[in-house]
Design an enzyme around this catalytic site. Structure first.
Site, mmCIF file in Angstrom:
data_model
loop_
_atom_site.group_PDB
_atom_site.id
_atom_site.type_symbol
_atom_site.label_atom_id
_atom_site.label_comp_id
_atom_site.label_asym_id
_atom_site.label_seq_id
_atom_site.Cartn_x
_atom_site.Cartn_y
_atom_site.Cartn_z
ATOM 1 N N GLY A 31 -26.823 33.571 -4.145
ATOM 2 C CA GLY A 31 -25.558 32.562 -4.097
ATOM 3 C C GLY A 31 -25.741 32.334 -2.507
ATOM 4 O O GLY A 31 -26.759 32.293 -1.764
ATOM 5 N N ALA A 32 -24.473 31.831 -1.958
ATOM 6 C CA ALA A 32 -24.521 30.968 -0.672
ATOM 7 C C ALA A 32 -25.661 29.885 -0.721
ATOM 8 O O ALA A 32 -26.619 29.861 0.281
ATOM 9 C CB ALA A 32 -24.615 31.999 0.537
ATOM 10 N N GLY A 36 -32.449 24.467 -0.691
ATOM 11 C CA GLY A 36 -33.572 25.217 -1.232
ATOM 12 C C GLY A 36 -33.351 25.729 -2.683
ATOM 13 O O GLY A 36 -34.171 25.497 -3.675
ATOM 14 N N HIS A 37 -32.205 26.383 -2.964
ATOM 15 C CA HIS A 37 -32.032 26.825 -4.247
ATOM 16 C C HIS A 37 -31.637 25.551 -5.261
ATOM 17 O O HIS A 37 -32.031 25.684 -6.381
ATOM 18 C CB HIS A 37 -30.434 27.543 -4.327
ATOM 19 N N GLY A 147 -38.916 30.680 -5.277
ATOM 20 C CA GLY A 147 -39.019 30.174 -3.974
ATOM 21 C C GLY A 147 -40.399 30.773 -3.227
ATOM 22 O O GLY A 147 -40.349 31.962 -3.163
ATOM 23 N N LYS A 149 -40.855 30.827 -0.114
ATOM 24 C CA LYS A 149 -40.242 31.286 1.233
ATOM 25 C C LYS A 149 -40.195 32.786 1.015
ATOM 26 O O LYS A 149 -40.807 33.287 2.023
ATOM 27 C CB LYS A 149 -38.890 30.729 1.312
ATOM 28 N N SER A 186 -29.918 31.403 3.244
ATOM 29 C CA SER A 186 -28.366 31.665 3.374
ATOM 30 C C SER A 186 -27.999 32.434 4.466
ATOM 31 O O SER A 186 -26.698 32.455 5.124
ATOM 32 C CB SER A 186 -27.809 32.732 1.933
HETATM 33 P P1 AMP Z 1 -31.736 34.214 -2.627
HETATM 34 O O1 AMP Z 1 -30.457 33.678 -3.082
HETATM 35 O O2 AMP Z 1 -32.031 34.240 -1.163
HETATM 36 O O3 AMP Z 1 -32.049 35.522 -3.249
HETATM 37 O O4 AMP Z 1 -32.769 33.172 -3.287
HETATM 38 C C1 AMP Z 1 -32.918 32.675 -4.399
HETATM 39 C C2 AMP Z 1 -34.122 31.910 -4.956
HETATM 40 O O5 AMP Z 1 -34.280 30.959 -4.142
HETATM 41 C C3 AMP Z 1 -35.446 32.509 -4.395
HETATM 42 O O6 AMP Z 1 -36.447 32.615 -5.278
HETATM 43 C C4 AMP Z 1 -36.028 32.215 -3.418
HETATM 44 O O7 AMP Z 1 -37.182 32.374 -2.764
HETATM 45 C C5 AMP Z 1 -35.088 30.896 -3.218
HETATM 46 N N1 AMP Z 1 -35.052 30.085 -1.958
HETATM 47 C C6 AMP Z 1 -34.506 30.760 -0.868
HETATM 48 N N2 AMP Z 1 -34.630 29.920 0.003
HETATM 49 C C7 AMP Z 1 -35.330 28.723 -0.137
HETATM 50 C C8 AMP Z 1 -36.016 27.577 0.493
HETATM 51 N N3 AMP Z 1 -35.885 27.295 1.777
HETATM 52 N N4 AMP Z 1 -36.934 27.009 -0.142
HETATM 53 C C9 AMP Z 1 -37.326 27.171 -1.643
HETATM 54 N N5 AMP Z 1 -36.590 28.011 -2.241
HETATM 55 C C10 AMP Z 1 -35.799 29.114 -1.442
#
Ligand code: AMP
Length: 280
Positions: A31-32, A36-37, A147, A149, A186
């Site tokens: 979330g948040a 990117g998401h 991602g 990242k 986030s």
């Molecule tokens: P998170 O909510 O941070 O656990 O991220 C969820 C998914 O979004 C994961 O696969 C992350 O790698 C991807 N993600 C987060 N930030 C980015 C970004 N800036 N660019 C691409 N994917 C992202």
């Protein structure tokens, strides 16, 4: 777009879609949400008939209780954003719904997790492996989007899928950045105005490192350059900078320009942990 809070309902929806022969793409998140998401959702929309996004701040992957407590939770705003890109289903369970009991299972991803994020966040990847396995079982997607990242996470998930025979494809997607180069995260929203202005130095240091490594082929010198770079910016606390071979996911001591290489880093700024990498 339908929001689902309970596993039972998710399983029913999933079964009905499978009976209709629909292909399912899945984007797990905490979330948040940011652009990117949303790019992951867009990729899934292009390649699948139905897209699921999960929003779950997974307690078992946080080794720092303060980080878990401060993790932003913005479900309403997240759902609004997801609707704008045409996400079909959101799974947003409460912690008790995902874990009626804390798991006794523990994953060890061997050499992949002895370095970088695994080294500095003990137990983190076990928690990631457990929650992603649970979600894969519930959603049963054909494709799941992650991602770049979180490069080490992609390596861990690929290995999880291989070792446990999950019948799905992992699709890594490019890191989405702000115009000044900062990787979207986030956690960025916890930075002050001053911190936000400094934060692009993380990617700037990686670009510099890439340049030094390409010119000198010297791994040690490249790491020293990054360390020196942050001596100019005392607000940062550099946790690590490592240069790894992309295929084997092992730290390298000598650079082979023929092989795909990644420079990965973690850095604290105002108590916010920023990770990033550059692959070439
Ligand atoms: P998170 O909510 O941070 O656990 O991220 C969820 C998914 O979004 C994961 O696969 C992350 O790698 C991807 N993600 C987060 N930030 C980015 C970004 N800036 N660019 C691409 N994917 C992202």
């Amino acid at each position: 777009m339908k929001i689902i809070y309970h596993k039972k309902e998710l399983i029913e929806v999933q079964k009905a879609l499978t009976n209709q022969g629909k292909t399912i793409g899945f984007v797990p998140t905490m979330g948040a949400l940011h652009q990117g998401h949303l790019e992951l959702i867009k990729c899934s929309k292009q390649e699948n008939e139905v897209t699921f996004c999960s929003i779950f701040v997974n307690p078992t992957q946080f080794n720092n209780p303060d980080d878990l407590k401060k993790y932003p939770r913005t479900l309403d705003a997240d759902c609004k954003l997801l609707a704008t890109v045409g996400c079909d289903y959101v799974f947003a369970p409460a912690a008790e719904e995902m874990y009626d009991e804390l798991p006794v299972l523990f994953f060890d991803f061997g050499h992949i997790e002895k370095i970088m994020e695994g080294k500095f966040r003990p137990g983190h990847f076990s928690g990631v492996g457990i929650v992603v396995s649970k979600l894969f079982h519930l959603v049963s997607p054909q494709k799941a989007y992650f991602g770049m990242k979180d490069l080490q996470q992609v390596a861990v998930i690929k290995r999880l899928v291989k070792d446990l025979n999950f019948d799905l494809q992992i699709i890594p997607c490019e890191t989405v950045r702000e115009t000044d180069g900062l990787a979207m995260s986030s956690r960025n929203r916890r930075l002050s105005e001053k911190g936000r202005k400094l934060a692009p130095q993380v990617y700037a240091s990686l670009q510099l490192a890439k340049e030094v490594l390409s010119k000198t082929l010297n791994v040690q010198l490249t790491k020293e350059t990054v360390n020196k770079h942050f001596e100019l910016f005392p607000d940062f606390k550099l946790e690590y900078v490592e240069i790894i071979d992309f295929e084997s996911f092992k730290i390298i001591e000598t650079y082979d320009p023929q092989r795909i290489t990644a420079i990965c880093t973690a850095n604290f700024l105002e108590g916010v942990r920023l990770i990033d990498n550059i692959v070439f």
